[in-house]
Scaffold this motif. Sequence first.
Motif, PDB file in Angstrom:
ATOM      1  N   THR A  51       0.853  -1.192   0.000  1.00  0.00           N
ATOM      2  CA  THR A  51       0.000   0.000   0.000  1.00  0.00           C
ATOM      3  C   THR A  51       0.886   1.238   0.000  1.00  0.00           C
ATOM      4  OG1 THR A  51      -0.109   0.137   2.422  1.00  0.00           O
ATOM      5  CG2 THR A  51      -1.819  -1.172   1.311  1.00  0.00           C
ATOM      6  N   LEU A 100      -3.295  -5.837 -13.190  1.00  0.00           N
ATOM      7  CA  LEU A 100      -1.841  -5.757 -13.353  1.00  0.00           C
ATOM      8  C   LEU A 100      -1.348  -6.997 -14.105  1.00  0.00           C
ATOM      9  CD1 LEU A 100      -0.871  -4.667  -9.719  1.00  0.00           C
ATOM     10  CD2 LEU A 100      -1.495  -3.237 -11.672  1.00  0.00           C
ATOM     11  N   ARG A 109       5.731  -4.787 -10.967  1.00  0.00           N
ATOM     12  CA  ARG A 109       4.322  -4.385 -10.828  1.00  0.00           C
ATOM     13  C   ARG A 109       4.188  -3.190  -9.902  1.00  0.00           C
ATOM     14  NH1 ARG A 109       3.173 -10.064 -11.165  1.00  0.00           N
ATOM     15  NH2 ARG A 109       3.404 -10.276  -8.903  1.00  0.00           N
ATOM     16  N   GLU A 110       4.877  -3.242  -8.776  1.00  0.00           N
ATOM     17  CA  GLU A 110       4.802  -2.110  -7.839  1.00  0.00           C
ATOM     18  C   GLU A 110       5.292  -0.821  -8.496  1.00  0.00           C
ATOM     19  OE1 GLU A 110       6.442  -2.556  -3.995  1.00  0.00           O
ATOM     20  OE2 GLU A 110       5.627  -4.564  -3.654  1.00  0.00           O
ATOM     21  N   VAL A 113       2.793   0.645 -10.981  1.00  0.00           N
ATOM     22  CA  VAL A 113       1.627   1.321 -10.398  1.00  0.00           C
ATOM     23  C   VAL A 113       2.023   2.642  -9.752  1.00  0.00           C
ATOM     24  CG1 VAL A 113      -0.202   1.147  -8.673  1.00  0.00           C
ATOM     25  CG2 VAL A 113       0.390  -0.836 -10.063  1.00  0.00           C
ATOM     26  N   TRP A 114       3.092   2.620  -8.933  1.00  0.00           N
ATOM     27  CA  TRP A 114       3.497   3.882  -8.260  1.00  0.00           C
ATOM     28  C   TRP A 114       3.796   4.972  -9.302  1.00  0.00           C
ATOM     29  CZ3 TRP A 114       1.538   1.563  -4.658  1.00  0.00           C
ATOM     30  CH2 TRP A 114       2.082   0.589  -3.833  1.00  0.00           C
ATOM     31  N   ILE A 130      -3.299   3.913  -2.671  1.00  0.00           N
ATOM     32  CA  ILE A 130      -3.136   2.752  -3.561  1.00  0.00           C
ATOM     33  C   ILE A 130      -2.950   1.494  -2.718  1.00  0.00           C
ATOM     34  CG2 ILE A 130      -1.831   1.847  -5.531  1.00  0.00           C
ATOM     35  CD1 ILE A 130      -0.584   4.750  -5.698  1.00  0.00           C
ATOM     36  N   LEU A 132      -2.227  -2.652  -3.536  1.00  0.00           N
ATOM     37  CA  LEU A 132      -1.977  -3.721  -4.494  1.00  0.00           C
ATOM     38  C   LEU A 132      -2.452  -5.041  -3.897  1.00  0.00           C
ATOM     39  CD1 LEU A 132      -0.291  -1.489  -5.760  1.00  0.00           C
ATOM     40  CD2 LEU A 132       1.508  -3.164  -6.230  1.00  0.00           C
ATOM     41  N   HIS A 133      -3.294  -5.743  -4.635  1.00  0.00           N
ATOM     42  CA  HIS A 133      -3.835  -7.022  -4.183  1.00  0.00           C
ATOM     43  C   HIS A 133      -3.319  -8.155  -5.070  1.00  0.00           C
ATOM     44  CE1 HIS A 133      -7.626  -5.219  -2.035  1.00  0.00           C
ATOM     45  NE2 HIS A 133      -6.483  -4.715  -1.594  1.00  0.00           N
ATOM     46  N   PHE A 144      -3.729 -10.316 -10.268  1.00  0.00           N
ATOM     47  CA  PHE A 144      -3.042  -9.218  -9.581  1.00  0.00           C
ATOM     48  C   PHE A 144      -3.721  -7.917 -10.008  1.00  0.00           C
ATOM     49  CE2 PHE A 144       0.087 -12.594  -9.846  1.00  0.00           C
ATOM     50  CZ  PHE A 144       0.635 -12.606  -8.573  1.00  0.00           C
ATOM     51  N   HIS A 145      -4.035  -7.068  -9.037  1.00  0.00           N
ATOM     52  CA  HIS A 145      -4.735  -5.839  -9.382  1.00  0.00           C
ATOM     53  C   HIS A 145      -4.462  -4.779  -8.317  1.00  0.00           C
ATOM     54  CE1 HIS A 145      -7.435  -8.230  -6.823  1.00  0.00           C
ATOM     55  NE2 HIS A 145      -7.923  -7.075  -6.367  1.00  0.00           N
ATOM     56  N   ALA A 146      -4.799  -3.549  -8.673  1.00  0.00           N
ATOM     57  CA  ALA A 146      -4.602  -2.417  -7.754  1.00  0.00           C
ATOM     58  C   ALA A 146      -5.914  -1.667  -7.594  1.00  0.00           C
ATOM     59  CB  ALA A 146      -3.532  -1.478  -8.294  1.00  0.00           C
TER      60      ALA A 146
END
Length: 496
Positions: A51, A100, A109-110, A113-114, A130, A132-133, A144-146
């Motif tokens: 997060t 993702l 992935r992180e 998104v960031w 944010i 991330l799951h 995988f998704h945000a």
Amino acid sequence: MEVQSIHFPSKILKRSKGRNAVAAAAYRAGEALAFGDVTFDFTRKQNVLATRILVPPPPSASESWQWLDRLQDRATLWTEIERKENRKDAQLAREIEISLPAALSAQAREKLVWDFCQRHFVSAGMVADIALHGPGREGDNRNFHAHVMLTMRELTPDGFGKKHRDWNRNELLDEWKTAWEAACNEALAAEGAAVRMDRRPLAARRQELLDRAEATPDRIEQRRLEIAAERLNYTPRPHLPRTPYRALSRGLPIPDYLGKVDNKPALNKWREDVAAWKAAVQSRVEAEERADAMEAALEAEIAAARLREAEQAKAEEEERASRELQDAQEAAAMALFEGLKHQSFARIRVTAAAMLAYDPDPKWNAANELAQALPGIDLSDPRATHATIGKSVAALRAVEEVFEKDGELDDRHDHMTHSMRGLSTSLRIDGWQTTQRRMAEFLPEWIVRTVRHVVDIVAELIRTEQRATPTPQSKGGDSSAGETKPLPPTPGPRPS
């Protein structure tokens, strides 16, 4: 290259729907957040991977902007939003759920998104919360998704200001989706993943493949494009709410829907949703099966075409080799027998003596006799054997003296001598291929067998010499030019 769709829906968190911004943030972050006397505790949630809260930097170092620092605390951020929005139908936050790429590493992935949120949301003045799951215990293990919760008001020195209506434009959402597709593909390419993302609807992607198939002149490429298009010829899965999805995943009865549709009760809505979801899943399975069948048929067709090409190439090679052999046999026969009709009797006897050294019947092969009469004679090449015997009258006489010691061998020498004139005449008129078929009409079987054998030996020697000598055709890189075939074995000595 596998192409996957992106999932980038945007929705508004509304108080009129009974939503609370603090509760939503706690659930997405998997945390316990207090809102007044209530604590929303979702710490048991297990698929939260990371997060982060991104806050725009203050425009100046003025103390009036220091309040932004408080927004790094999740409970504080969304409590202030709840208190700022005092209407019962207030829009509390915008939430974007972003799929993702599973093909990326966790670190990639992180970062994806960031960086995306910073560039497209925070730089525009929004605060981005944010989460991330990862995949849940049920469902697709690639899920995988945000969850990105965004503030909807401007930031001012005095706190949250007016609603920024421009952020609600559909055109802006479309720009974000396009930018997300590009960012994903850049990250996938950087990691060497064989996956790309495409934000277009299935129908548009399929139509593009069909248009390309129609335009290509290559039939195989056309079929491959049509197969790829068929894999997209299915109904996309509709969104299935969490409650019926969990019931479906666990094999439980689908519960009644307690809400309303068009202000009317709709108890069967979730069951209808599940039925539509199942139909869409089956639709994709059937599309894959159709495409697989088309692909199998295409591969079978390609394999059959390759087999035909190989068989045709083999037949052409055999035909070429046959022509080459026939040409070499013609050359060999002409070198051995042409003009014998007009040669002296002695020259004909030279040819006949040389032929006897290559009789394929070991009983009558005269190689030993020739070696005895002319020590050192070369018996590997009938042409050289002929030249050695015909070098002088003394050489021929030495051979005949040896033959005369064996009455039967001497008789065979005479028979071979008398046959040579007729062979020369037929060769001049009909050529070797016709002559060899007709020899049995006017020559004894053993002479036919010996003559053919000698011609074959000399023909193979001629072919070997031709391969060893570069020609304008072979200089271009003919891979067969340097190959040589083993000579037919020279018959051994006649048993005593």
